[in-house]
Design a protein around this motif. Structure first.
Motif, PDB file in Angstrom:
ATOM      1  N   ASP A 164      48.783 -88.025 -38.676  1.00 46.83           N
ATOM      2  CA  ASP A 164      49.009 -89.478 -38.581  1.00 46.83           C
ATOM      3  C   ASP A 164      49.336 -89.957 -37.160  1.00 46.83           C
ATOM      4  OD1 ASP A 164      49.928 -90.046 -41.861  1.00 46.83           O
ATOM      5  OD2 ASP A 164      49.996 -88.049 -41.002  1.00 46.83           O
ATOM      6  N   THR A 192      52.492 -95.017 -50.994  1.00 47.97           N
ATOM      7  CA  THR A 192      53.418 -94.401 -51.949  1.00 47.97           C
ATOM      8  C   THR A 192      54.200 -95.408 -52.802  1.00 47.97           C
ATOM      9  OG1 THR A 192      53.622 -92.349 -50.701  1.00 47.97           O
ATOM     10  CG2 THR A 192      55.476 -92.925 -52.132  1.00 47.97           C
ATOM     11  N   GLY A 223      50.858 -90.063 -49.503  1.00 52.56           N
ATOM     12  CA  GLY A 223      50.970 -88.656 -49.100  1.00 52.56           C
ATOM     13  C   GLY A 223      52.250 -88.012 -49.588  1.00 52.56           C
ATOM     14  N   ALA A 256      49.853 -94.490 -40.696  1.00 54.56           N
ATOM     15  CA  ALA A 256      48.607 -95.074 -40.188  1.00 54.56           C
ATOM     16  C   ALA A 256      48.874 -96.470 -39.647  1.00 54.56           C
ATOM     17  CB  ALA A 256      47.591 -95.150 -41.321  1.00 54.56           C
TER      18      ALA A 256
HETATM   19  C1  PHB Z   1      52.029 -93.046 -47.858  1.00 55.03           C
HETATM   20  O1  PHB Z   1      52.543 -92.061 -48.410  1.00 55.03           O
HETATM   21  O2  PHB Z   1      51.983 -94.137 -48.418  1.00 55.03           O
HETATM   22  C2  PHB Z   1      51.451 -92.894 -46.491  1.00 55.03           C
HETATM   23  C3  PHB Z   1      51.429 -91.636 -45.873  1.00 55.03           C
HETATM   24  C4  PHB Z   1      50.901 -91.493 -44.608  1.00 55.03           C
HETATM   25  C5  PHB Z   1      50.395 -92.601 -43.934  1.00 55.03           C
HETATM   26  C6  PHB Z   1      50.418 -93.850 -44.534  1.00 55.03           C
HETATM   27  C7  PHB Z   1      50.946 -93.990 -45.823  1.00 55.03           C
HETATM   28  O3  PHB Z   1      49.901 -92.456 -42.697  1.00 55.03           O
END
Ligand code: PHB
Length: 391
Positions: free
Chosen positions: A252, A103, A126, A225
């Motif tokens: 996640d 993000t 996300g 993650a």
């Molecule tokens: C993100 O929004 O960057 C994001 C979302 C969920 C994850 C990893 C990164 O597991």
């Protein structure tokens, strides 16, 4: 040779050289992958890169008569780097498309994508608002809202009433918590407290202790993650896996890349997720086997997002006949639907966001390893925050 003929000859040679140069340039379509190969989100960068390379290896490195070249850059999970690297990829490397990751990096790259008119596939972020930051953004990952509302409803239906939320302290965590709380309270539940854990080098132990001390019936957790393994270890160290408190969350927390390392700790945990390596389709079995062979890891929800990102680019280029003009590429991507290893997915033509099944999954042991086994399906789920805003 007359002077006139000499000049004409030189011009002809120059024109031929120019023509050859531009033909060569046009024959290769470069895709700039601005990923997180180091820093707190390095797991994601590794997974997207491996999956994108796998897609190219399986489908060939040419599309619509053009050669495809992936150029990887590491932004070290730092948004300013992502912005600079996107600029350099466009100006120096002459990329025609970009791929964005987490993000904060995707947010930082959005003005560059917009100004330079470069179609950009969002493969990790996300957070709902990201796709609104550039008209040339298209997402193949997911939103936390897509999963968090569904697991809240499931928890209420299964008797949960008092929850504590433990959230990684950044945009996707905030969004997971917001949508969870909205649905959970609508269903008659109460969120006793929301605890925010730092993103980098997280120590979950004190937060888990505080959560347990409030005696909730349910713990709603979002970790990104790469952190599910650490989380599971600390969860078990506090004895929370045997406390009777139900652990739930978006997919996640049962990340397939980490699950094999979690032993029995997460057995029975129920999540709402967009992908499980145990998804029982022929296409997925093939994908999981190929990814395992290429990387030595189990494919996870980010690997499938990167794989689908490449599919979206290949199919859009087929539709445009290899043209990379941003408006043509985005028009080709809008409304596209296909069978992914995760199940059927499509790109919402109005929002450029992904529409996909959300599965309820329970962690079970199969062949000695834990897997998130799907047992219920919510079909063609859109991002609930965009849906609510459109009403
Ligand atoms: C993100 O929004 O960057 C994001 C979302 C969920 C994850 C990893 C990164 O597991």
């Amino acid at each position: 040779m007359t002077r006139k003929n000499f000049v004409a000859g030189c011009l002809a040679i120059a024109a031929a050289a120019l023509g050859a140069g531009s033909a060569a340039a046009q024959d290769t379509i470069k895709i700039g992958m601005v990923m997180q190969m180091t820093g707190p989100n390095a797991a994601g960068g590794r997974e997207i890169s491996a999956a994108a390379k796998l897609y190219v290896a399986q489908h060939g490195d040419s599309v619509a008569g053009k050669k495809i070249e992936l150029i990887f850059r590491d932004d070290a999970s730092i948004p300013d780097n992502a912005k600079r690297l996107a600029q350099e990829l466009i100006i120096n490397d002459k990329v025609s498309l970009l791929a964005a990751g987490i993000t904060p990096s995707a947010m930082a790259m959005a003005p560059i994508s917009t100004e330079a008119k470069v179609p950009t596939v969002v493969t990790i972020s996300g957070t709902s608002v990201v796709t609104e930051r550039s008209p040339y953004y298209v997402r193949t990952s997911f939103t936390l809202g897509q999963q968090s509302g569904i697991i809240a409803d499931w928890a209420i239906k299964n008797g949960s009433r008092k929850a504590v939320a433990v959230l990684s302290d950044w945009a996707p965590g905030a969004e997971a918590g917001k949508v969870f709380e909205s649905n959970f309270t609508k269903g008659g539940g109460q969120v006793l407290e929301t605890l925010k854990v730092p993103l980098a080098n997280p120590d979950f132990a004190p937060f888990l202790q505080r959560a347990a001390d409030m005696h909730p019936d349910t713990l709603f957790v979002f970790v990104p993650a790469g952190q599910a393994g650490t989380f599971a270890r600390q969860f078990a160290e506090r004895g929370l896996d045997k406390s009777g408190i139900k652990l739930i969350g978006p997919g996640d927390i049962t990340d397939d890349d980490d699950l094999p390392t979690t032993g029995d700790t997460l057995l029975g945990v129920v999540t709402a997720g967009i992908y499980s390596a145990a998804h029982p389709s022929a296409l997925n079995k093939e994908f999981v086997a190929a990814y395992q062979k290429a990387t030595g890891h189990r494919a996870n929800f980010l690997a499938v997002s990167g794989y689908d990102g490449m599919h979206l680019i290949y199919e859009a280029l087929k539709k445009t006949g290899g043209k990379t003009d941003a408006d043509a590429v985005i028009a080709a991507m809008k409304g596209m639907s296909w069978e992914s290893p995760r199940g059927p997915i499509s790109i919402d033509p109005n929002t450029r966001d992904i529409v996909q099944n959300v599965y309820i999954r329970k962690v079970e042991k199969k062949d000695g390893e834990p897997w998130a086994v799907e047992f219920a399906t919510f079909e063609a789920v859109k991002d609930p925050l965009k849906e609510a805003a459109a009403k």
